[in-house]
Write a protein that holds these residues in place. Sequence first.
Motif, short mmCIF file in Angstrom:
data_model
loop_
_atom_site.label_atom_id
_atom_site.label_comp_id
_atom_site.label_asym_id
_atom_site.label_seq_id
_atom_site.Cartn_x
_atom_site.Cartn_y
_atom_site.Cartn_z
N ASP B 75 0.85 -1.17 0.00
CA ASP B 75 0.00 0.00 0.00
C ASP B 75 0.90 1.23 0.00
OD1 ASP B 75 -1.68 2.11 0.48
OD2 ASP B 75 -3.04 0.94 1.73
N SER B 77 -0.10 4.26 -0.34
CA SER B 77 -0.80 5.50 0.00
C SER B 77 -0.71 5.87 1.47
CB SER B 77 -2.27 5.37 -0.39
OG SER B 77 -2.90 4.44 0.46
N HIS B 118 -9.90 2.13 -1.25
CA HIS B 118 -8.84 1.38 -1.95
C HIS B 118 -9.24 -0.09 -2.10
CE1 HIS B 118 -5.72 4.41 -0.23
NE2 HIS B 118 -6.29 4.86 -1.30
N VAL B 132 -3.82 1.24 -7.61
CA VAL B 132 -4.84 1.91 -6.78
C VAL B 132 -4.16 2.75 -5.71
CG1 VAL B 132 -6.69 1.53 -5.12
CG2 VAL B 132 -6.57 0.13 -7.19
N THR B 133 -3.16 2.17 -5.03
CA THR B 133 -2.57 2.91 -3.92
C THR B 133 -1.62 3.99 -4.42
OG1 THR B 133 -0.86 1.23 -3.64
CG2 THR B 133 -2.84 1.00 -2.31
N GLY B 136 -3.94 6.63 -4.90
CA GLY B 136 -4.30 7.13 -3.58
C GLY B 136 -3.21 8.02 -3.01
N TYR B 298 -7.03 -3.97 3.22
CA TYR B 298 -6.80 -2.56 2.87
C TYR B 298 -7.61 -1.60 3.73
CZ TYR B 298 -3.64 -3.81 -0.69
OH TYR B 298 -2.52 -4.29 -1.31
#
Lengths: 516, 401
Positions: B75, B77, B118, B132-133, B136, B298
């Motif tokens: 991740d 983000s 997310h 996605v992250t 983000g 997530y």
Amino acid sequence: MDKFLLEMKNIIKEFSGVRALDNVSLSVKEGEIHALCGENGAGKSTLMNVLSGVIPHGEYEGEILFDGNPVSFKNIRDSEKQGIVIIHQELAMIPYFSIAENMFLGNERGTKFNIDWDKTNKDAADKLKVVGLNESPYTLVKDIGVGKQQLCEIAKALSKEVRLLILDEPTASLNENDSRNLLDLLLSLKKQGVTSIIISHKINELSYVADVVTVIRDGCTIETIRKDSPDFNEDRIIKDMVGRELKNRYPLYEARTPGEPVLELIDWTVHHPLYRERKVVDNASITVRRGEVVGIAGLIGAGRTELAMSAFGKSYGAGITGTIKISGAVKKLNTVSEAIDSGLAYVTEDRKGNGLILSESIAVNTTMAKMSKVSHRGVIDKDKELEVAETYRKLLRTKANSVSEPVVSLSGGNQQKVLLSKWMFADPDILILDEPTRGIDVGAKYEIYLSINELIKDGKSVLIISSDMSELLGVADRIYVMNAGRIVGELPRKEATQEKIMAMIIKSDSEKSSTT
Amino acid sequence: MDKHRLGNALTNVGNMAKRNTMLIVLALVIIFFTIGTGGILLNPGNITSLIMQTSYVIVLAVGMLMCILTGGNIDLSVGSVLALVSVIAAKLLVEAHMNVFLVIIISLIIGGLIGAFHGFWIAYIRIPAFIVTLAGMMLWRGLQLVISDAKAIPVTSDKNPLFTSIFNSFIPNIKLTLFGVTFDIVCMILSVLATAAIVILMTRSRKTRKSKGFEVPSRAAHIFKCVLISAVILFFTFLLSEDRGFPFMLIILAVILVGYSYFTSKTVPGRYLYAVGSNEKAAKMSGVDTNKILFGAYTNMGVLSAVAALICVARFASAQPTAGEGYEMDAIASCFIGGASAYGGTGTVTGALVGAMFMGVLNNGMSMMGIDTNAQRVVKGIVLLAAVLFDILSQKRRKTT
């Protein structure tokens, strides 16, 4: 012309203590088509892996002479340099590359820093002509059928100036027509001086194409028969392949009286998840009764696995229509957990892919499908987990030091037993076994058959999918025959023979081609 | 006879060492910097600030581990989420004068919602987690800058005493002087109680397992392990007690670590997390709702990012526009140093803790030694690579023997 192109002498190969090859010898003369036969697990593929360098020199015992010289291949590149090309059963083409790109992958035309695409496509077109494939070299491989892909593989082999072409079950997933084309191509290549080894179960094909047959059984060479010998006949080859112990390969069959239907699929139709217009299962209807072993016979690609998986909580396919009844009640099984809760279990054919978690222990794998039995409010009772795993280990005689051992360190047969433990632990009413004995040795097979009998005695039902017809004849009470997504016949145990099953498949193929 | 037993004990200890290679490397690093800094690293005051400095990395690493377990998904983000939640929390505290507990709850909910956002794309639409992250990371950082107008929002302890004290305070002290050493008796009592609880739990579990006929470590190995753990805990808490006492933060951390350790090793959803990461198809075919597991990992990461955000606001007494920059990398590095697999399916909370401590000691030790911050990055990069290499090599050796 009578000189040997290849001589493999006294090859011995062990996998973690199990002897896969025990003193196998194979001699292939220049310009002949040499057939290698044997049952699943006899050691054919292992032998070819030794030859092509997949199993590098040093990891096996014995000697290989190619063109009279001793060779020691460290990898596939080494063997290809000498002109030995192997075409595996699972084709190794990249779907989104064109035919030409695939054909010269690893052997690019032009220079390393400047691929000559014109030459690539022109050469590819030439080779396609040689193998009689009427496709543009620009066509993507994903857009052509398996039969044509097989021809592409051969064209690829030809582009490497092949001297010895090895085909591992080349016709396993081909229909009659494509198979015949392929075999004719081999014969025409032979005229051009290409030597080939063909691995196949299909005796009729071998007698059509082969000059010599070598039979391997349980890791040993049984005999080599030349075409001009009076022994070159199908009965003899079959006898060599199955050996004496055929009689007690299956536990004694006891007549059973099945009860009420527990699983019914009615007008079951499944479409391919990517090519939505293609029907993978076409209006199939089957019934499994309590205490009954039902087999599904068919060739690879007949849609048997797809039928089973789509019924098991829609874990395969799209646009699924039809009715599923469990013990007479219509069910909607949209997820795997709903299927498990309804008493279904699907023991996959792909134990490494979607069956087991190889890095985890036997215990973790055993309980995976029904954690609720070893946990309380989401908290796992690890001691209990070990205890039940141990119970099943003993029950199925899984060979392992302890249930904490990771599954990856077990042999194929023992992994299969862990997979079976997992689904027996889930306590289903109906077990669907998909190729439960593929790639495991005879002893382990027998134990799996015993477990099937135990399950039946406990009042469960078993639906078994197998490509090994003798296995179905040995264990099933009733056999459905499936071809091209449809159920094309049903045989009770008394009437079932390999010939009848094959005849049903061939008949349905010809019916289909006559209607289209 | 005794010699034989001693030999057995030594092999047991040896096996234990092999299983805990990173722990030993951590110990070596601590010794190295203790010598390098002339003992300042293990100064009571420094231990306290080490814990404070590392706390948010530990929290983030635990969350990151859950994501990595699901299949090597990271991740990216978390730093940006941390910054955004910091600003919102600071605004609510300073400008809206909201109740502190309400602010904490709202912050955690916002973190959870961002994580769920997310998780939705990753689990149900199957957009790769990396993308996605990464989106983000930009999105939440940008939003944070818009909201804060790229200005720091001070959250000073004199105006927000309760908030600061939750994350920054110490358990009340009762200082005692014995043999010329002044220490906090409350801190020591707490640590003795904790040590006793750990030893009792370990012994009891060994006993029940033995009575059920399972294989257990030998008596000597067990005693050695208990003594070692007790000694380490007592030593460090004694150092703490000489300074400002037992930081409340340590209790928050302990709750998170014990909770997540329990979750991953003892619960069904925890087990599924590993299963999804090791072989998602097999998990799916066993009836595991793999989408839910991914979504959960997530969402949880979002909540823990919010926890880290609150810790940071309290620690820096402000919400900074640049807060959290690079934290995602520290958290990811902690997990991998701690033995998590980049392909998912393996890794432990303890490992992530060891990894985070490792990074913390490295940062702290190098700063103490006066190494230039730019050069520190070079060292950290090399150490990350070396640590993982070391782990892989020792695993390979274990496999072949």
